[in-house]
Enzyme design. Structure first.
Site, mmCIF file in Angstrom:
data_model
loop_
_atom_site.group_PDB
_atom_site.id
_atom_site.type_symbol
_atom_site.label_atom_id
_atom_site.label_comp_id
_atom_site.label_asym_id
_atom_site.label_seq_id
_atom_site.Cartn_x
_atom_site.Cartn_y
_atom_site.Cartn_z
ATOM 1 N N GLY A 72 135.277 -12.931 99.248
ATOM 2 C CA GLY A 72 135.193 -12.371 100.597
ATOM 3 C C GLY A 72 136.218 -11.258 100.746
ATOM 4 O O GLY A 72 137.342 -11.372 100.244
ATOM 5 N N LEU A 73 135.804 -10.174 101.410
ATOM 6 C CA LEU A 73 136.734 -9.052 101.607
ATOM 7 C C LEU A 73 136.541 -8.475 103.010
ATOM 8 O O LEU A 73 136.359 -7.286 103.202
ATOM 9 C CB LEU A 73 136.516 -7.984 100.508
ATOM 10 C CG LEU A 73 137.548 -6.847 100.408
ATOM 11 C CD1 LEU A 73 138.958 -7.358 100.284
ATOM 12 C CD2 LEU A 73 137.215 -5.901 99.261
ATOM 13 N N GLY B 78 137.061 -7.012 120.984
ATOM 14 C CA GLY B 78 136.983 -7.691 119.691
ATOM 15 C C GLY B 78 137.662 -9.056 119.663
ATOM 16 O O GLY B 78 137.844 -9.653 118.613
ATOM 17 N N THR C 217 138.208 -8.878 107.156
ATOM 18 C CA THR C 217 139.519 -8.555 107.721
ATOM 19 C C THR C 217 140.636 -9.326 107.028
ATOM 20 O O THR C 217 141.662 -8.749 106.654
ATOM 21 C CB THR C 217 139.564 -8.935 109.225
ATOM 22 O OG1 THR C 217 138.252 -8.809 109.756
ATOM 23 C CG2 THR C 217 140.525 -8.071 109.978
ATOM 24 N N GLY D 286 145.936 -19.219 113.057
ATOM 25 C CA GLY D 286 146.185 -18.006 112.269
ATOM 26 C C GLY D 286 147.595 -17.795 111.770
ATOM 27 O O GLY D 286 147.965 -18.271 110.702
ATOM 28 N N GLU E 26 146.683 -23.472 105.115
ATOM 29 C CA GLU E 26 147.589 -23.213 106.248
ATOM 30 C C GLU E 26 146.923 -22.325 107.306
ATOM 31 O O GLU E 26 147.088 -22.527 108.505
ATOM 32 C CB GLU E 26 148.866 -22.525 105.739
ATOM 33 C CG GLU E 26 149.855 -22.094 106.809
ATOM 34 C CD GLU E 26 150.483 -23.261 107.564
ATOM 35 O OE1 GLU E 26 151.297 -23.965 106.967
ATOM 36 O OE2 GLU E 26 150.141 -23.472 108.737
ATOM 37 N N LYS F 104 140.170 -27.367 114.876
ATOM 38 C CA LYS F 104 141.602 -27.248 114.609
ATOM 39 C C LYS F 104 142.343 -28.530 114.986
ATOM 40 O O LYS F 104 143.276 -28.939 114.290
ATOM 41 C CB LYS F 104 142.165 -26.043 115.360
ATOM 42 C CG LYS F 104 141.668 -24.719 114.776
ATOM 43 C CD LYS F 104 141.914 -23.558 115.713
ATOM 44 C CE LYS F 104 141.400 -22.249 115.127
ATOM 45 N NZ LYS F 104 141.325 -21.193 116.161
ATOM 46 N N SER G 35 140.997 -8.360 103.233
ATOM 47 C CA SER G 35 141.673 -7.067 103.091
ATOM 48 C C SER G 35 143.168 -7.209 103.353
ATOM 49 O O SER G 35 143.998 -6.604 102.670
ATOM 50 C CB SER G 35 141.086 -6.047 104.069
ATOM 51 O OG SER G 35 139.706 -5.939 103.899
ATOM 52 N N ASP H 124 135.536 -24.534 118.109
ATOM 53 C CA ASP H 124 136.572 -24.002 117.224
ATOM 54 C C ASP H 124 137.905 -24.736 117.455
ATOM 55 O O ASP H 124 138.580 -25.142 116.511
ATOM 56 C CB ASP H 124 136.734 -22.493 117.513
ATOM 57 C CG ASP H 124 137.877 -21.871 116.746
ATOM 58 O OD1 ASP H 124 137.673 -21.501 115.578
ATOM 59 O OD2 ASP H 124 138.983 -21.773 117.307
#
Lengths: 427, 427
Positions: free
Chosen positions: A10-11, A187, A13, A134, A129, A205, A16, A201
């Site tokens: 995967g590349l 966004g 956000t 995030g 982690e 978590k 990268s 979501d």
């Protein structure tokens, strides 16, 4: 200096960001680990797509086998997301004796137990982690720093989208729909925001946080999950006037020998640390028997913050490889939890009721509350629309059993509607 | 299950907390480490003194040799405090191949480099999580979770006593002396509060935080340290009216290739997370190039919170013993830092001036500011006492060079006194 080769699946956000951080922080990483790190191969869907990162010396491929069959690659980062085929990909990587780092919360929350056992069987590491909050290094902190304490509660704002929406509603007095639209434009929300706004979501978590805090394995369908899709500006404003901020909280609490976990809107006192966490930020509050209340605050998402958590796993893994200590679970705290009875789960509640603006209605509510053995701490009649009154009540502590009784009794009164029932956090 | 024997040197509040936590959390510790932990020997000054903890099956002694010569004891916790004889004690323990855990910030900040090298020579571990911000697991978090990021700034409220005093001054409008007395009555301040109120304790912690964040070894006498002993209620109130809360902050920042570190009162915007940290609590804000702003909040002191950090070291050490990975430094990030020029250190300042209440005085101040190339963002003439006016100025960004020039120029004007100059934090 020996180089440890890394593969990426995967590349986007985060991918990268990982690539960028590995390149930019070589010196510090070498300084700490005694090894150079280098990304060798990246699996992408389209090798010809234009990228904003420099991939000149990296092998871009659509074939996972290019990583699986490369003995030089020791650590693989999965940042493709979703449950399938991410699960099959990670399984194949672990079976090929690759150490895996992932940021995939859905996958870890639902299939983490199975993947962990596959990792153990292969004497490989599986670290994640970045899967919770995030940029906040919360999982490793729980493992390392609360190891000897009994965590009694872990709660927090673990979804940035909903926190952004609620912050906007609160600060700009806009409706849920307006706030969601703004979040989408910036966004902070996806075009299909279901997973975020319905609390799923956050629930994923909380499952992972509960596992680290209490050693339990909760299932999504065992949790009560309430989102913010039906949140009314009136309630946000009313809460604010009463001195509270509405937040979507995940709460996991040890009650006797059981663990109770839930996601839903909660009224947080305005001077509580969690009330000051605004917009897309996240915060996790961990309460330990010995240590008391601690709070960890930071960016909940975003390419570089999430990449930083991935990198902390990669550095940790590199140390494990150097020290020859791979094959130990990220979290090996295991503990059976009893079922928690509804009568043991006790909170004050914020109740928003609609009733005809005629005498005798409040008496009915008071009679019901008396019948179920509950009581008020604050009561406000807020406004009248079309001959109806809106009454807001903050109760004293009530069990979930009492709340269910209250709902049932109110259902039987045609004239009174329970519009909202949210937990209230004490200070 | 194998038992790892522990020795304690000191049995005050933290020592008792450690003993209690080792006893109470056996199950969880064994679950995680696969070993039982047990405190075998405790070195105290008076073996006959009454203790609030149960020491029945423990060997109490005044002789350190009882630990040094006992091959069964692998880990020793030093909680005696102070620099001497703590340094000699830890040196002897490390030379006897004991792994050492300490909460002693004064010692680590001033002699940490030497002790670390003695530990390395003996292939032993020296851990000191509890030395900074008691219950907040900040050091291990920096080591583990910011390993691949460049930390650009670490700042925070790292002294509970001064934060308690400033909070009381701010919230109860009491003087420094009244707040200090209250802190002493409640046990938040010692009878000789020098180390706390003069900022020395905070400076020690900033030295350790800088070492973990930037790899540098600062010295106490190289740091500018300003305490709160001269803090005026007028300034706290004035700051509050301007929308700021006065906090004693430790700040360590990377500026170009150097590291700048200081302790002093700072005006923090009221909606900044650090402004909401009240009373004896601590908080450390770590800013990383990739991750952005993160904040770690919790109790700054206290027996059990500090003991929890000691226990996190003990558990970590136990894992090292089990995995055979002892002898690695707690923090092995090393980096030379250049000298930071005063002209590169730039902040807005809060200036409190006293001047005769006659025409022409403000013109003098304006002329000086113009001469040194600085400018105002806010200016308030606050009150008149005995024909004098108090003028409060918030400046735009000024370098330390400019601040020094300003002081010099004001010194030459007999009629104008600079009562206070505090940094202002931007939001």
């Amino acid at each position: 200096m020996e180089t440890i080769k890394i593969g990426l699946v995967g590349l986007g956000t985060v991918g990268s960001g990982v690539l960028q951080m590995v390149e930019n922080n070589q010196d510090k990483i070498s300084n700490i680990t005694g090894r150079k790190l280098s990304v060798k191969t990246i699996v992408v869907r389209d090798v010809h797509k234009h990228r904003n990162v420099d991939t000149e010396n990296i092998h871009l491929t659509t074939e996972l086998d290019d990583i699986i069959n490369d003995p030089e690659i020791k650590i693989v980062v999965e940042v493709m997301g979703g449950i399938h085929p991410a699960k099959e990909t990670i399984t194949a990587l672990l079976n090929a004796k690759k150490h895996v780092v992932t940021a995939n919360k859905d996958l870890i929350a639902s299939e983490g137990e199975e993947l962990t056992s596959i990792a153990r069987k292969n004497k490989c590491d599986l670290m994640y982690e970045a899967s919770v909050a995030g940029g906040i290094p919360i999982l490793r902190t729980i493992v390392n720093s609360f190891a000897a304490d009994q965590i009694t509660e872990v709660k927090g704002i673990v979804n940035g989208t909903t926190n952004y929406i609620l912050t906007q509603m609160q600060q700009k007095n806009c409706s849920y729909d307006e706030a969601l639209q703004k979040a989408q434009e910036l966004g902070f929300a996806e075009s299909d925001p279901t997973n975020d706004v319905d609390g799923i979501d956050a629930a994923y978590k909380m499952i992972i946080l509960s596992q680290f805090s209490f050693g339990t394995h909760l299932k999504l369908d065992e949790m009560k999950i309430q989102g913010i899709r039906k949140m009314q500006l009136t309630d946000v404003e009313q809460a604010s006037q009463l001195g509270y901020t509405v937040k979507l909280l995940g709460i996991a609490r040890r009650i006797n020998d059981g663990v109770f976990a839930e996601v839903g809107p909660v009224l947080v006192p305005a001077d509580h640390p969690l009330a000051t966490i605004n917009n897309e930020n996240n915060a996790v509050m961990v309460t330990g028997q010995a240590v008391g209340e601690t709070l960890f605050y930071g960016p909940g998402a975003g390419g570089l913050p999430t990449a930083n958590s991935v990198l902390s796993d990669i550095v940790s893994e590199t140390k494990n490889i150097v020290l020859g200590t791979t094959g130990n679970s990220f979290n090996n705290y295991q503990n059976e939890a009893d079922h928690v009875k509804a009568s043991e789960i006790v909170y004050p509640y914020y109740l928003s009721l609609k009733m005809p603006d005629i005498p005798g209605q409040m008496l009915k509510v008071t009679q019901i509350m008396t019948k179920i053995g509950a009581s008020f701490s604050q009561i406000v009649q807020t406004r009248n629309d079309n001959d109806s009154a809106r009454v807001v009540i903050i109760t004293h502590d009530m069990s979930k059993t009492q709340l269910a009784q209250l709902k049932e009794e109110l259902d039987q009164k045609d004239s009174i509607d329970l519009l909202a029932a949210y937990k209230v956090l004490s200070n």
